[in-house]
Design an enzyme around this catalytic site. Structure first.
Site, PDB file in Angstrom:
ATOM      1  N   ARG A 295      27.565  35.031  -9.143  1.00  0.00           N
ATOM      2  CA  ARG A 295      26.141  34.534  -9.670  1.00  0.00           C
ATOM      3  C   ARG A 295      25.267  34.168  -8.376  1.00  0.00           C
ATOM      4  O   ARG A 295      25.732  33.873  -7.460  1.00  0.00           O
ATOM      5  CB  ARG A 295      26.413  33.267 -10.647  1.00  0.00           C
TER       6      ARG A 295
ATOM      7  N   THR B 165      -3.704  -5.552   0.512  1.00  0.00           N
ATOM      8  CA  THR B 165      -3.137  -4.093   0.390  1.00  0.00           C
ATOM      9  C   THR B 165      -4.067  -3.526   1.524  1.00  0.00           C
ATOM     10  O   THR B 165      -3.315  -2.393   2.160  1.00  0.00           O
ATOM     11  CB  THR B 165      -3.139  -3.408  -0.685  1.00  0.00           C
TER      12      THR B 165
ATOM     13  N   GLN C 261      29.380  21.197  -7.617  1.00  0.00           N
ATOM     14  CA  GLN C 261      29.925  19.617  -7.350  1.00  0.00           C
ATOM     15  C   GLN C 261      31.042  19.822  -6.176  1.00  0.00           C
ATOM     16  O   GLN C 261      30.890  19.232  -5.428  1.00  0.00           O
ATOM     17  CB  GLN C 261      31.101  19.471  -8.591  1.00  0.00           C
TER      18      GLN C 261
ATOM     19  N   HIS D  25      18.423  27.818 -12.543  1.00  0.00           N
ATOM     20  CA  HIS D  25      19.438  28.945 -13.245  1.00  0.00           C
ATOM     21  C   HIS D  25      18.590  30.281 -13.310  1.00  0.00           C
ATOM     22  O   HIS D  25      17.453  30.421 -13.294  1.00  0.00           O
ATOM     23  CB  HIS D  25      19.626  28.786 -14.614  1.00  0.00           C
TER      24      HIS D  25
ATOM     25  N   LYS E  65       0.747  -1.159   0.008  1.00  0.00           N
ATOM     26  CA  LYS E  65      -0.191  -0.064  -0.044  1.00  0.00           C
ATOM     27  C   LYS E  65       0.833   1.356  -0.044  1.00  0.00           C
ATOM     28  O   LYS E  65       1.797   1.532   0.596  1.00  0.00           O
ATOM     29  CB  LYS E  65      -0.911   0.239   1.293  1.00  0.00           C
TER      30      LYS E  65
END
Length: 304
Positions: free
Chosen positions: A180, A61, A236, A264, A13
């Site tokens: 940025r 279920t 990263q 972005h 479920k």
């Protein structure tokens, strides 16, 4: 001639939802709440239900749903790691033909807010869409994999992020930058070392000691602090540093995985109007977006 064979199967479920209220025994008006969504899937001797239309081994279920709700009422659900372990062990102990259980619990973020200078006893703000999640797979042999996550924690900083020195070719149009906007929806997962925890029944003990809540709070704080304070050379590098700090601070964690979309924001060119745009007006681009992923494990040589 047989043309097919069942390779694997699981069922159960999904989207079993509840909100539970915990009342302070000394002051019933002082309360905590947890809103959770549970997915519980069973593995075992169910092949005949697929291959021979024989439903006799199936635990319906609906029964799975009822079990989750009864356990939510009759057992402790804080933290969700403990509740996942309770659900998993219940099905293994109750049904001899169940060989494995997968439980996922997703917790909404409800937090108390201040009224007249202090946190109100029983009023909350929903800080969505951020979620706290735990995933557990447990087998009859006693093996288990337990992990927890933060998901959909949206963050943005308007400076303190760079990206330059990247590979360039004849398809490259991106300009390097030392300033940025950086924004992402944090999806961070830390997997626990079952050897350090011990049997699945030790999860209850660690939960009572507050270990899982502490690691969750720690992982969230490290993520937010590192995001804010590091002059990020790249998504990263920053996500690797986040994961490393979590491993340093949480001995029960064996690896950390981040999946971070780079949302972005493009600087608008207003020179046509004779206006300089000194990183002040941006266009939020809905798509496409970068997607950066990594898993960081303990270095066997490092004393983390």
């Amino acid at each position: 001639m047989s043309y097919s064979a069942l390779s694997s199967s699981t069922y159960g479920k999904d989207n079993v939802k509840f909100l539970k209220v915990k009342k302070d025994p000394q002051n019933p008006k002082k309360q905590e709440v947890i809103e959770a969504t549970v997915c519980c899937l069973l593995e075992g001797d169910f092949d005949v239900s697929y291959t021979e239309a024989d439903n006799s081994p199936i635990v319906p279920t609906d029964t799975v749903k009822n079990t989750v709700l009864v356990l939510a009422k009759t057992t402790e659900v804080w933290p969700i790691e403990r509740f996942a372990a309770k659900v998993a062990t219940h099905f293994i102990e109750k049904y001899s033909h169940v060989s494995g259980v997968s439980v996922s619990v997703t917790q909404d973020r409800w937090v108390k807010y201040e009224v007249n200078g202090k946190l109100h006893d029983h009023s909350f703000i929903h800080e969505g869409p951020e979620k706290r999640i735990t995933n557990l797979h447990y087998t009859r042999q006693g093996d288990y994999k337990l992990s927890s996550s933060i998901k959909d924690l949206t963050v943005l900083k308007s400076t303190g992020s760079m990206f330059y020195g990247f590979n360039k070719c004849d398809f490259t149009t991106l300009a390097p930058t030392t300033d940025r906007i950086l924004s992402t929806d944090v999806d961070a997962t830390w997997a626990f070392d079952s050897k350090k925890i011990g049997s699945i029944y030790e999860v209850e003990k660690l939960a009572k000691q507050g270990a899982f809540d502490k690691i969750y709070a720690l992982a969230r704080k490290i993520t937010l602090d590192k995001f804010a304070l590091e002059n990020s050379p790249s998504v990263q590098a920053t996500m690797y540093n986040m994961a490393t700090d979590i491993l340093k601070s949480a001995p029960l964690v064996q690896d950390v995985t981040y999946s971070l979309p780079n949302k972005h924001y493009f600087l608008m060119d207003l020179k046509w109007k004779g206006l300089e745009n000194d990183n002040e007006l941006f266009y939020p681009s809905p798509h496409p977006n970068g997607l950066i992923k990594c898993t960081v494990v303990r270095d066997a040589k490092a004393k983390l």
